[in-house]
Every structure is written in structure tokens, then in C-alpha cells.
Design an enzyme around this catalytic site. Structure first.
Site, PDB file in Angstrom:
ATOM      1  CG  ASN A   8      -2.449  -0.925   1.267  1.00 26.33           C
ATOM      2  OD1 ASN A   8      -2.794  -0.857  -0.128  1.00 26.33           O
ATOM      3  ND2 ASN A   8      -2.425  -1.811   1.897  1.00 26.33           N
ATOM      4  CG  ASP A  68      11.899  -8.420   2.418  1.00 24.19           C
ATOM      5  OD1 ASP A  68      11.093  -7.414   2.712  1.00 24.19           O
ATOM      6  OD2 ASP A  68      12.258  -9.473   3.082  1.00 24.19           O
ATOM      7  CB  SER A  69      14.987  -4.513   0.115  1.00 27.59           C
ATOM      8  OG  SER A  69      14.014  -3.869  -0.934  1.00 27.59           O
ATOM      9  CG  PHE A 147      14.058   5.428   2.432  1.00 25.84           C
ATOM     10  CD1 PHE A 147      13.947   3.707   2.744  1.00 25.84           C
ATOM     11  CD2 PHE A 147      13.822   5.376   1.261  1.00 25.84           C
ATOM     12  CE1 PHE A 147      13.726   2.961   1.581  1.00 25.84           C
ATOM     13  CE2 PHE A 147      14.105   4.117  -0.153  1.00 25.84           C
ATOM     14  CZ  PHE A 147      13.828   3.302   0.301  1.00 25.84           C
ATOM     15  CE1 TYR A 149      21.029  -0.204   8.648  1.00 24.31           C
ATOM     16  CE2 TYR A 149      19.388  -0.553   7.329  1.00 24.31           C
ATOM     17  CZ  TYR A 149      19.692  -0.581   8.489  1.00 24.31           C
ATOM     18  OH  TYR A 149      19.307  -1.764   9.112  1.00 24.31           O
ATOM     19  CG  ASP A 150      19.404   5.289   0.443  1.00 17.87           C
ATOM     20  OD1 ASP A 150      19.690   4.206   0.105  1.00 17.87           O
ATOM     21  OD2 ASP A 150      18.014   5.491   0.575  1.00 17.87           O
ATOM     22  CE  LYS A 170      17.481   4.611  -3.298  1.00 18.34           C
ATOM     23  NZ  LYS A 170      16.779   4.393  -1.874  1.00 18.34           N
ATOM     24  CG  HIS A 175      18.677  -2.635  -4.003  1.00 18.04           C
ATOM     25  ND1 HIS A 175      19.374  -1.092  -3.364  1.00 18.04           N
ATOM     26  CD2 HIS A 175      17.654  -3.058  -3.067  1.00 18.04           C
ATOM     27  CE1 HIS A 175      18.632  -0.881  -2.137  1.00 18.04           C
ATOM     28  NE2 HIS A 175      17.335  -1.396  -2.093  1.00 18.04           N
TER      29      HIS A 175
END
Length: 193
Positions: A8, A68-69, A147, A149-150, A170, A175
Site C-alpha cells: 500500500n 523484500d529488500s 531513507f 541506510y542510504d 539513485k 537494487h
């Protein structure tokens, strides 16, 4: 073709919708009536991505995809990995970064990678698409964009962190964009057949 993105998150939805184009009618979890918290208990990034997609397919019968990341750091044996969002015990980006930097204190090996996995369940048949970007963890945060760990992630071949890049810059090397491009190419090929 109708597809549900198991999210969402409007930012994610816009990104994917732009990439897919007009051949697909993209729906959110809300659009299909899913208000449940999707499971993420597999212990791996590909597994969590699969779990979320399978939940939607099993309970709603809609072709769908989920992602998922996570950030994997070599010197921390792959941590924070699947626990990236809650590494410090909370969703606080600042606290998660502090924990990584504390755990890496005095460590010379700063090699790390961001990984995203999309799981697509098209008419119940599973396909997974992975995107990886290699880099290094800095000694301290740099930049105010992005946002997670960037601010401490410096992608290989670049002199600016993800947090110092524009969203457009970016997204060209991230990824997520790599995994998404693979999935979009596959879906567009399916439409042609």
C-alpha cells in the site's frame, strides 16, 4: 492484464506503474480488499518476498508480486539482512544506522550490498527477480536524501552515498530498480505471447 502489487506504499506503486506501462492494470492490497498484515517470517529476503506473494495468491486468487529488500554487510556475517528494517529493535533509520556503525567500529572490511527480490505469482506460477548493488559502509552518514541506510552506503564506482544522490540518480543504479527491470521485461514478454 490485472496484477496486484502486495503493497500500500504509494511511492513503490508509482515507480512500478510507470515502469509497467498501459498493458497492466495495477492494483494495491486495498484495491483487492486485503487489509491483513502480510507474513514476513521466513528468515530470508527471497523467502519473505515469496511469503507475501503467496499469501495474496492463496487468499485472494489474484496474480500478484511482492518485494523484500535488505542490507548485507560482510564483516557482520550478512547482518542486518532480513532484519534491516528493525535492526535496532525499532523502525528508526537513525537507530539502525547507529547500530551498524557501532557494530563496525574498528572494522576495516566495510564491504556491503543492498539486495531486493521481487516474487511474481502469475496465474499461480512463481518467478523471482533479484537486484543487487555492491558498495561500502562509510564511517559516518553523508547526505539528507533517501531513507534507511542510504546515508552510510557508498555504491561501488560512485563518490556519493545514496542519500547524496537525487531520487532519479539513485533509481538508475539501485537494487530495487535492477530487480524491477528484470520483472518488467519478463511481464512485457508475457503480454507479447
Amino acid at each position: 492484464m490485472e496484477l496486484c502489487f502486495a503493497t500500500n506504499n504509494n511511492h513503490k506503486l508509482e515507480e512500478v506503474s510507470t515502469s509497467l506501462g498501459d498493458a497492466f492494470l495495477l492494483k494495491t492490497l486495498n484495491d483487492i480488499g486485503c487489509t491483513d498484515e502480510l507474513p514476513e517470517t521466513s528468515g530470508t529476503i527471497p523467502g519473505n518476498s515469496r511469503q507475501k506473494a503467496e499469501y495474496v495468491w492463496t487468499n485472494f486468487g489474484v496474480s500478484c508480486f511482492a518485494d523484500d529488500s535488505g542490507l548485507e554487510i560482510d564483516a557482520l556475517q550478512g547482518e542486518p539482512g532480513v532484519d534491516s528494517a528493525f535492526y535496532s529493535g525499532s523502525r528508526s533509520f537513525e537507530n539502525n544506522i547507529k547500530k551498524v556503525l557501532t557494530n563496525l567500529s574498528g572494522e576495516s572490511n566495510r564491504k556491503a550490498r543492498f539486495i531486493t527480490v521481487f516474487t511474481l505469482l502469475l496465474h499461480g506460477v512463481e518467478h523471482q527477480f533479484e537486484g543487487i548493488v555492491e558498495g561500502q559502509i562509510l564511517q559516518e552518514p553523508r547526505g539528507i536524501g533517501g531513507f534507511g541506510y542510504d546515508p552510510i552506503f557508498l555504491p561501488d564506482g560512485h563518490d556519493r552515498t545514496f542519500a547524496e544522490m537525487s531520487l532519479d540518480e539513485k533509481s538508475k543504479i539501485s537494487h530495487r530498480s535492477k530487480a524491477l527491470a528484470k520483472m518488467v521485461a519478463y511481464l512485457k514478454d508475457q503480454v507479447k505471447q
